[in-house]
Design a protein around this motif. Structure first.
Motif, PDB file in Angstrom:
ATOM      1  N   SER A  99       0.809  -1.223   0.000  1.00 54.69           N
ATOM      2  CA  SER A  99       0.000   0.000   0.000  1.00 54.69           C
ATOM      3  C   SER A  99       0.843   1.275   0.000  1.00 54.69           C
ATOM      4  CB  SER A  99      -0.914  -0.003   1.229  1.00 54.69           C
ATOM      5  OG  SER A  99      -0.136  -0.042   2.416  1.00 54.69           O
ATOM      6  N   ARG A 100       2.156   1.145  -0.026  1.00 56.90           N
ATOM      7  CA  ARG A 100       3.005   2.336   0.092  1.00 56.90           C
ATOM      8  C   ARG A 100       2.732   3.383  -0.986  1.00 56.90           C
ATOM      9  NH1 ARG A 100       6.807  -1.368   2.080  1.00 56.90           N
ATOM     10  NH2 ARG A 100       7.866  -1.640   0.083  1.00 56.90           N
TER      11      ARG A 100
ATOM     12  N   LEU B 249       0.087   4.465  -1.998  1.00 54.51           N
ATOM     13  CA  LEU B 249      -1.075   5.267  -1.635  1.00 54.51           C
ATOM     14  C   LEU B 249      -0.857   6.069  -0.350  1.00 54.51           C
ATOM     15  CD1 LEU B 249      -4.073   2.887  -2.454  1.00 54.51           C
ATOM     16  CD2 LEU B 249      -3.160   4.778  -3.807  1.00 54.51           C
ATOM     17  N   GLU B 250       0.379   6.092   0.150  1.00 47.51           N
ATOM     18  CA  GLU B 250       0.647   6.834   1.378  1.00 47.51           C
ATOM     19  C   GLU B 250       0.727   8.336   1.137  1.00 47.51           C
ATOM     20  OE1 GLU B 250       4.091   5.082   3.129  1.00 47.51           O
ATOM     21  OE2 GLU B 250       3.020   3.271   3.791  1.00 47.51           O
TER      22      GLU B 250
ATOM     23  N   PRO C 262     -10.303   2.420  -1.246  1.00 44.18           N
ATOM     24  CA  PRO C 262      -9.924   2.083   0.133  1.00 44.18           C
ATOM     25  C   PRO C 262     -11.011   1.327   0.898  1.00 44.18           C
ATOM     26  CG  PRO C 262      -9.269   4.325  -0.391  1.00 44.18           C
ATOM     27  CD  PRO C 262     -10.115   3.855  -1.540  1.00 44.18           C
TER      28      PRO C 262
ATOM     29  N   ALA D 159      -6.518   2.500   3.151  1.00 44.04           N
ATOM     30  CA  ALA D 159      -5.775   3.690   2.736  1.00 44.04           C
ATOM     31  C   ALA D 159      -6.564   4.909   3.172  1.00 44.04           C
ATOM     32  CB  ALA D 159      -5.568   3.706   1.216  1.00 44.04           C
ATOM     33  N   ASP D 160      -5.864   6.024   3.276  1.00 46.21           N
ATOM     34  CA  ASP D 160      -6.510   7.276   3.630  1.00 46.21           C
ATOM     35  C   ASP D 160      -7.345   7.764   2.449  1.00 46.21           C
ATOM     36  OD1 ASP D 160      -6.762  10.283   3.736  1.00 46.21           O
ATOM     37  OD2 ASP D 160      -5.785   9.964   5.683  1.00 46.21           O
ATOM     38  N   GLN D 161      -8.649   7.911   2.649  1.00 47.94           N
ATOM     39  CA  GLN D 161      -9.532   8.286   1.552  1.00 47.94           C
ATOM     40  C   GLN D 161      -9.160   9.650   0.962  1.00 47.94           C
ATOM     41  OE1 GLN D 161     -12.028   6.223   0.389  1.00 47.94           O
ATOM     42  NE2 GLN D 161     -12.542   7.655  -1.271  1.00 47.94           N
TER      43      GLN D 161
ATOM     44  N   PHE E 187      -6.103   9.185  -1.211  1.00 46.35           N
ATOM     45  CA  PHE E 187      -6.545   8.449  -2.397  1.00 46.35           C
ATOM     46  C   PHE E 187      -7.207   9.394  -3.400  1.00 46.35           C
ATOM     47  CE2 PHE E 187     -10.070   6.232  -4.536  1.00 46.35           C
ATOM     48  CZ  PHE E 187      -9.406   5.173  -5.146  1.00 46.35           C
TER      49      PHE E 187
END
Length: 300
Positions: free
Chosen positions: A246-247, A249-250, A275, A283-285, A288
């Protein structure tokens, strides 16, 4: 060609309890396509809600206008070409010609045994896909088809009026092995990969890029073998299965760096999982959505 960003929205929520709003928002964010998995259930979601791909995409067609829609991916595990063709022609009509069929050999998950059969070996899955794809191609382009194969048959199967998209809706063939890549070269309008699964647990991002470069080279060889230019095929990366996890999408910068390395390999479309809290796709919406809106301009 500039990079296209797409999303895959898993069908784990009731339509009026979050699923509908995700499809609407995906179009608002400017995603090129919205896909969903075509499974009967999937991994950690097995004991929770999970809805069918074709009805979900049909509903999505009714609340969107521009975004393409598709499966990522359908497999022969529980599908038959004759019935699938009828559903696809109907979905293509309802959506106004916005459907892409992602298709692959399938795996050994829950779909493989849900109909009561023993799971097929990798070779058996490849054998079935090699028959499934050409028959489906005929069913979507010919008014009437009769066929008798080793695994599938059709008897005067009628598919009038055919697809809105001509000569048929596009196939995005998921493959990494030689037989699948040859199918992608011959029948695909796009090719799909998730990277090299052997690198998922302990590989590095650099090793992943090298492995994917090798897949792209093998696709080019398969195309050359039938006299086709590999640049005619869109190249789609479904993210979430490379060592990066998921990196990307950080942050916006992390995604642009990740995407840029794959654009250099010739990819034309990158697909992000919508997410899902407390899952592999958490993930943080807000991050994203920022990626969806800002990354394409940075990657031109």
């Amino acid at each position: 060609m500039s990079l296209r960003l797409s999303t895959v929205i898993l069908p784990y929520r009731r339509w009026h309890e979050g699923s509908r709003s995700a499809w609407v928002r995906a179009e608002e964010l400017g995603f090129h396509a919205g896909y969903t998995y075509d499974h009967l259930s999937w991994r950690s979601f097995r004991d929770g809600p999970w809805f069918g791909a074709v009805p979900t995409l049909t509903a999505a067609a009714g609340v969107t206008e521009r975004m393409r829609l598709g499966t990522l991916v359908t497999s022969p595990n529980f599908r038959h070409p004759v019935t699938l063709a009828k559903e696809l022609i109907s979905l293509d009509d309802i959506s106004g010609g916005r459907v892409t069929l992602g298709i692959g050999a399938g795996g050994t998950g829950f779909d493989a045994t849900a109909l009561g059969q023993e799971p097929w070996t990798p070779r058996e899955r490849a054998d079935r896909l090699a028959e499934f794809v050409p028959l489906l191609d005929r069913l979507l382009t010919e008014d009437a088809v009769s066929y008798e194969g080793d695994f599938y048959a059709a008897h005067e199967a009628r598919n009038i009026p055919g697809c809105v998209q001509r000569p048929r809706l596009p196939f995005a063939v998921a493959a990494t092995g030689p037989r699948g890549l040859r199918l992608a070269a011959r029948y695909g309008q796009a090719w799909v990969t998730t990277g090299d699964p052997k690198l998922y647990e302990e590989g590095t991002p650099e090793q992943s890029v090298q492995a994917i470069r090798g897949q792209v080279d093998k696709l080019a060889d398969a195309c050359a073998g039938i006299g086709r230019d590999v640049t005619e095929l869109d190249k789609i990366l479904l993210t979430g299965f490379t060592p990066d996890r998921s990196r990307p999408l950080e942050s916006l910068d992390a995604f642009v760096d990740f995407a840029g390395r794959h654009v250099e390999l010739g990819f034309t479309e990158i697909v992000l999982h919508w997410p899902i809290p407390d899952s592999d796709f958490a993930a943080d919406q807000k991050v994203f959505e920022r990626i969806a809106m800002e990354a394409p301009a940075q990657l031109r």
